[in-house]
Design a protein around this motif. Structure first.
Motif, mmCIF file in Angstrom:
data_model
loop_
_atom_site.group_PDB
_atom_site.id
_atom_site.type_symbol
_atom_site.label_atom_id
_atom_site.label_comp_id
_atom_site.label_asym_id
_atom_site.label_seq_id
_atom_site.Cartn_x
_atom_site.Cartn_y
_atom_site.Cartn_z
ATOM 1 N N LYS A 1 0.829 -1.210 0.000
ATOM 2 C CA LYS A 1 0.000 0.000 0.000
ATOM 3 C C LYS A 1 0.866 1.263 0.000
ATOM 4 O O LYS A 1 0.437 2.316 0.470
ATOM 5 C CB LYS A 1 -0.913 -0.005 1.229
ATOM 6 N N ILE A 2 2.063 1.152 -0.555
ATOM 7 C CA ILE A 2 3.007 2.269 -0.492
ATOM 8 C C ILE A 2 2.489 3.511 -1.214
ATOM 9 O O ILE A 2 2.689 4.627 -0.744
ATOM 10 C CB ILE A 2 4.418 1.865 -1.011
ATOM 11 N N ILE A 3 1.794 3.331 -2.323
ATOM 12 C CA ILE A 3 1.249 4.496 -3.048
ATOM 13 C C ILE A 3 0.261 5.247 -2.154
ATOM 14 O O ILE A 3 0.329 6.476 -2.043
ATOM 15 C CB ILE A 3 0.559 4.048 -4.365
ATOM 16 N N TYR A 4 -0.626 4.506 -1.508
ATOM 17 C CA TYR A 4 -1.588 5.137 -0.597
ATOM 18 C C TYR A 4 -0.853 5.833 0.552
ATOM 19 O O TYR A 4 -1.168 6.976 0.904
ATOM 20 C CB TYR A 4 -2.568 4.100 -0.049
ATOM 21 N N ASN B 1 8.668 15.506 8.281
ATOM 22 C CA ASN B 1 8.461 14.552 9.384
ATOM 23 C C ASN B 1 7.661 13.339 8.928
ATOM 24 O O ASN B 1 7.959 12.215 9.337
ATOM 25 C CB ASN B 1 7.776 15.215 10.567
ATOM 26 N N ASN B 2 6.649 13.579 8.100
ATOM 27 C CA ASN B 2 5.832 12.466 7.606
ATOM 28 C C ASN B 2 6.678 11.492 6.785
ATOM 29 O O ASN B 2 6.567 10.279 6.938
ATOM 30 C CB ASN B 2 4.665 12.978 6.765
ATOM 31 N N CYS B 3 7.516 12.025 5.913
ATOM 32 C CA CYS B 3 8.385 11.178 5.088
ATOM 33 C C CYS B 3 9.406 10.451 5.959
ATOM 34 O O CYS B 3 9.693 9.267 5.739
ATOM 35 C CB CYS B 3 9.093 11.995 4.011
ATOM 36 N N GLN B 4 9.922 11.139 6.945
ATOM 37 C CA GLN B 4 10.906 10.530 7.839
ATOM 38 C C GLN B 4 10.270 9.366 8.617
ATOM 39 O O GLN B 4 10.872 8.297 8.738
ATOM 40 C CB GLN B 4 11.446 11.588 8.801
ATOM 41 N N GLU B 5 9.071 9.558 9.127
ATOM 42 C CA GLU B 5 8.368 8.498 9.852
ATOM 43 C C GLU B 5 8.042 7.324 8.934
ATOM 44 O O GLU B 5 8.212 6.158 9.326
ATOM 45 C CB GLU B 5 7.082 9.041 10.478
ATOM 46 N N LEU B 6 7.586 7.620 7.730
ATOM 47 C CA LEU B 6 7.273 6.559 6.774
ATOM 48 C C LEU B 6 8.527 5.775 6.419
ATOM 49 O O LEU B 6 8.509 4.542 6.372
ATOM 50 C CB LEU B 6 6.623 7.134 5.515
ATOM 51 N N PHE B 7 9.636 6.479 6.214
ATOM 52 C CA PHE B 7 10.901 5.806 5.899
ATOM 53 C C PHE B 7 11.311 4.865 7.036
ATOM 54 O O PHE B 7 11.751 3.736 6.801
ATOM 55 C CB PHE B 7 12.006 6.831 5.638
ATOM 56 N N SER B 8 11.147 5.321 8.244
ATOM 57 C CA SER B 8 11.483 4.499 9.405
ATOM 58 C C SER B 8 10.630 3.230 9.446
ATOM 59 O O SER B 8 11.142 2.137 9.706
ATOM 60 C CB SER B 8 11.284 5.323 10.676
ATOM 61 N N LYS B 9 9.344 3.366 9.180
ATOM 62 C CA LYS B 9 8.449 2.198 9.148
ATOM 63 C C LYS B 9 8.843 1.236 8.029
ATOM 64 O O LYS B 9 8.847 0.018 8.219
ATOM 65 C CB LYS B 9 6.996 2.639 8.952
ATOM 66 N N ILE B 10 9.159 1.783 6.878
ATOM 67 C CA ILE B 10 9.556 0.963 5.730
ATOM 68 C C ILE B 10 10.823 0.177 6.068
ATOM 69 O O ILE B 10 10.887 -1.038 5.864
ATOM 70 C CB ILE B 10 9.767 1.834 4.472
ATOM 71 N N GLN B 11 11.829 0.873 6.587
ATOM 72 C CA GLN B 11 13.102 0.224 6.906
ATOM 73 C C GLN B 11 12.923 -0.860 7.966
ATOM 74 O O GLN B 11 13.518 -1.933 7.875
ATOM 75 C CB GLN B 11 14.129 1.257 7.380
ATOM 76 N N SER B 12 12.122 -0.570 8.957
ATOM 77 C CA SER B 12 11.877 -1.535 10.026
ATOM 78 C C SER B 12 11.216 -2.801 9.465
ATOM 79 O O SER B 12 11.631 -3.916 9.793
ATOM 80 C CB SER B 12 10.981 -0.900 11.093
ATOM 81 N N GLY B 13 10.220 -2.619 8.630
ATOM 82 C CA GLY B 13 9.536 -3.766 8.016
ATOM 83 C C GLY B 13 10.471 -4.595 7.159
ATOM 84 O O GLY B 13 10.469 -5.832 7.232
ATOM 85 N N HIS B 14 11.295 -3.919 6.371
ATOM 86 C CA HIS B 14 12.241 -4.632 5.503
ATOM 87 C C HIS B 14 13.221 -5.460 6.328
ATOM 88 O O HIS B 14 13.475 -6.619 6.021
ATOM 89 C CB HIS B 14 13.004 -3.657 4.617
ATOM 90 N N SER B 15 13.767 -4.859 7.371
ATOM 91 C CA SER B 15 14.762 -5.586 8.172
ATOM 92 C C SER B 15 14.122 -6.737 8.945
ATOM 93 O O SER B 15 14.711 -7.815 9.031
ATOM 94 C CB SER B 15 15.522 -4.645 9.099
ATOM 95 N N PHE C 1 9.322 5.634 -2.838
ATOM 96 C CA PHE C 1 9.561 6.560 -1.734
ATOM 97 C C PHE C 1 10.441 7.723 -2.197
ATOM 98 O O PHE C 1 10.137 8.886 -1.931
ATOM 99 C CB PHE C 1 10.220 5.831 -0.546
ATOM 100 N N LYS C 2 11.525 7.409 -2.890
ATOM 101 C CA LYS C 2 12.447 8.459 -3.354
ATOM 102 C C LYS C 2 11.758 9.406 -4.321
ATOM 103 O O LYS C 2 11.987 10.618 -4.278
ATOM 104 C CB LYS C 2 13.677 7.834 -4.012
ATOM 105 N N GLU C 3 10.906 8.871 -5.195
ATOM 106 C CA GLU C 3 10.203 9.724 -6.159
ATOM 107 C C GLU C 3 9.299 10.735 -5.466
ATOM 108 O O GLU C 3 9.222 11.889 -5.871
ATOM 109 C CB GLU C 3 9.367 8.871 -7.114
ATOM 110 N N ARG C 4 8.627 10.301 -4.418
ATOM 111 C CA ARG C 4 7.642 11.174 -3.783
ATOM 112 C C ARG C 4 8.194 12.015 -2.639
ATOM 113 O O ARG C 4 7.707 13.116 -2.386
ATOM 114 C CB ARG C 4 6.467 10.332 -3.255
ATOM 115 N N TYR D 1 11.494 16.407 0.329
ATOM 116 C CA TYR D 1 11.212 16.686 1.734
ATOM 117 C C TYR D 1 12.167 15.992 2.695
ATOM 118 O O TYR D 1 12.496 16.528 3.738
ATOM 119 C CB TYR D 1 9.789 16.246 2.079
ATOM 120 N N TYR D 2 12.620 14.787 2.312
ATOM 121 C CA TYR D 2 13.462 14.016 3.224
ATOM 122 C C TYR D 2 14.403 13.133 2.414
ATOM 123 O O TYR D 2 13.984 12.406 1.518
ATOM 124 C CB TYR D 2 12.600 13.149 4.146
ATOM 125 N N LYS D 3 15.687 13.227 2.753
ATOM 126 C CA LYS D 3 16.689 12.367 2.101
ATOM 127 C C LYS D 3 17.340 11.515 3.189
ATOM 128 O O LYS D 3 18.062 12.054 4.042
ATOM 129 C CB LYS D 3 17.722 13.221 1.381
#
Length: 135
Positions: free
Chosen positions: A22-25, A44-58, A123-126, A130-132
């Motif tokens: 559901k990454i697009i959503y 902040n929203n992108c940073q939080e989403l990135f953290s969730k993504i990384q956590s799930g992947h690991s 994630f990088k496209e959107r 805002y967040y790198k």
């Protein structure tokens, strides 16, 4: 996460991959449109989403690798049993079954890599404005 039953393991992985599915959503709700830029903290929203993504992947990668190691160890033991008693058909059947399970687990690692790449690209496209991420 337990991994004796591959189908159950796959079901658990599917549930764990819901954010990636559901990454697009998630990105649409994280990154504001131009008309709503003032009402949202995209960084902040992108940073939080990135953290969730990384956590799930690991978490998924660790679970898959753990199951691969357990299955590989089981295959090794079954091969030793087969070598001791070449005429035992039951040992051979169990060995073949476990080897198939090991290959399926290894293919899940490849699937995980494809999912990870897709999610990171989106994630990088959107969120790139805002967040790198530092990693």
């Amino acid at each position: 996460m337990e991994c004796p039953d591959f189908s159950e393991f796959q079901d658990t992985l599917t549930k764990m991959r819901s954010l990636d599915d559901k990454i697009i959503y998630a990105l649409n709700t994280t990154v504001p449109t131009d008309s709503f830029k003032d009402n949202s903290d995209a960084k902040n929203n992108c940073q939080e989403l990135f953290s969730k993504i990384q956590s799930g992947h690991s978490q998924r990668e660790v679970a898959i690798k753990r199951c691969i190691l357990a299955s590989a160890e089981k295959v090794k033991k079954l091969k030793e049993l087969k070598d001791k008693d070449m005429n035992n058909i039951d040992n051979l059947k169990v060995l073949k079954s476990e080897q198939t399970r090991l290959r399926l687990l290894q293919s899940e690692l490849s699937v995980e890599e494809v999912i990870k790449e897709r999610t990171q690209k989106l994630f990088k496209e959107r969120c790139r404005n805002y967040y790198k991420p530092t990693s």
